[in-house]
Design a protein around this motif. Sequence first.
Motif, PDB file in Angstrom:
ATOM      1  N   ASN A  84       0.825  -1.211   0.000  1.00 54.57           N
ATOM      2  CA  ASN A  84       0.000   0.000   0.000  1.00 54.57           C
ATOM      3  C   ASN A  84       0.858   1.260   0.000  1.00 54.57           C
ATOM      4  O   ASN A  84       0.463   2.293  -0.547  1.00 54.57           O
ATOM      5  CB  ASN A  84      -0.923   0.018   1.224  1.00 54.57           C
ATOM      6  N   ARG A 141      -3.233   0.633 -14.181  1.00 54.62           N
ATOM      7  CA  ARG A 141      -3.986   1.135 -13.034  1.00 54.62           C
ATOM      8  C   ARG A 141      -3.650   2.585 -12.697  1.00 54.62           C
ATOM      9  O   ARG A 141      -4.522   3.363 -12.321  1.00 54.62           O
ATOM     10  CB  ARG A 141      -3.687   0.223 -11.840  1.00 54.62           C
ATOM     11  N   GLU A 179     -10.239   5.509 -11.379  1.00 49.42           N
ATOM     12  CA  GLU A 179     -11.189   4.687 -10.632  1.00 49.42           C
ATOM     13  C   GLU A 179     -10.530   3.440 -10.035  1.00 49.42           C
ATOM     14  O   GLU A 179     -11.092   2.791  -9.147  1.00 49.42           O
ATOM     15  CB  GLU A 179     -12.330   4.226 -11.556  1.00 49.42           C
ATOM     16  N   GLN A 225      -8.214   0.790  -7.993  1.00 48.98           N
ATOM     17  CA  GLN A 225      -7.791   0.761  -6.591  1.00 48.98           C
ATOM     18  C   GLN A 225      -6.379   0.202  -6.483  1.00 48.98           C
ATOM     19  O   GLN A 225      -6.090  -0.876  -7.007  1.00 48.98           O
ATOM     20  CB  GLN A 225      -8.765  -0.110  -5.791  1.00 48.98           C
ATOM     21  N   GLU A 272      -4.736   0.420  -3.300  1.00 52.41           N
ATOM     22  CA  GLU A 272      -4.498   0.238  -1.871  1.00 52.41           C
ATOM     23  C   GLU A 272      -5.572  -0.699  -1.341  1.00 52.41           C
ATOM     24  O   GLU A 272      -6.754  -0.522  -1.641  1.00 52.41           O
ATOM     25  CB  GLU A 272      -4.580   1.592  -1.165  1.00 52.41           C
ATOM     26  N   PHE A 273      -5.141  -1.697  -0.586  1.00 52.03           N
ATOM     27  CA  PHE A 273      -6.093  -2.731  -0.182  1.00 52.03           C
ATOM     28  C   PHE A 273      -6.134  -2.876   1.337  1.00 52.03           C
ATOM     29  O   PHE A 273      -5.178  -2.504   2.026  1.00 52.03           O
ATOM     30  CB  PHE A 273      -5.709  -4.060  -0.838  1.00 52.03           C
ATOM     31  N   LEU A 315     -11.401  -8.378  -3.841  1.00 52.20           N
ATOM     32  CA  LEU A 315     -11.132  -7.581  -5.041  1.00 52.20           C
ATOM     33  C   LEU A 315     -10.085  -8.242  -5.932  1.00 52.20           C
ATOM     34  O   LEU A 315     -10.073  -8.051  -7.146  1.00 52.20           O
ATOM     35  CB  LEU A 315     -10.652  -6.176  -4.649  1.00 52.20           C
TER      36      LEU A 315
END
Length: 221
Positions: A102, A176, A181, A183, A185-186, A203
């Motif tokens: 992240n 990405r 839109e 993502q 960072e999880f 995801l």
Amino acid sequence: MGSGIGAAMAVKPDLKIELGKQGVFVTTISDLYNWGRKNSVWPMQFGLACCAIEMIATTMARYDLARFGAEVFRPSPRQADLMIISGTVTKKMAPQVVRLYNQMAEPKYVIAMGACAISGGPFKQGYNVLKGIDRYIPVDVHIPGCPPRPEALIHAFMTLQAKIDEQPLTGSERPRHLDAEAQGEFPIPVQGAHDLEPPVNRLVWPLPAPAVIGTDAENCG
Ligand code: SF4
């Protein structure tokens, strides 16, 4: 400049080569952009188990990963754009791995190196071992083997370079970091009463997790 880009895109490969012989080089913005990115992928400096020894060997004189633009491994996630997961990911370490991921800036990539990183490997049945880091973060290239040799890591690196080289800058297939839109960072899993929670990041891991007797199926790793 716009017409120049269009003209470069229209140039036939043979003519491009012929022009190159005359000292005239034509290209497209996307080719130039991807060429720069694929030749400056810097890995992050960390290893988890025995596979890390092979990763270290890959950077030394015999194999010399620096030939591919992957210079010194960076000690900070802020300075790195490639995470090589080399070794066994225990459930104790998994949150740290996701946290470091992240903290890396986009564009960022992941190579899962070795049987442990991609599936738990010889420790797959261990209660303490994650059965593949791709349950929590997106992996770009998987390397099988226990351990994979440095040549396998170099092959994975070249596979990643080829992947970067082919990325279009626009459209649904764009990377990405060019998609507002998308993502990058999880959620960082936490140690629950019986297992990591959540057990997988839906995801990136849409497959059903196997059921474990005595626990909620949704909480199974
Ligand atoms: S895949 Fe084999 S060499 Fe690599 S960390 Fe696991 S046990 Fe060690």
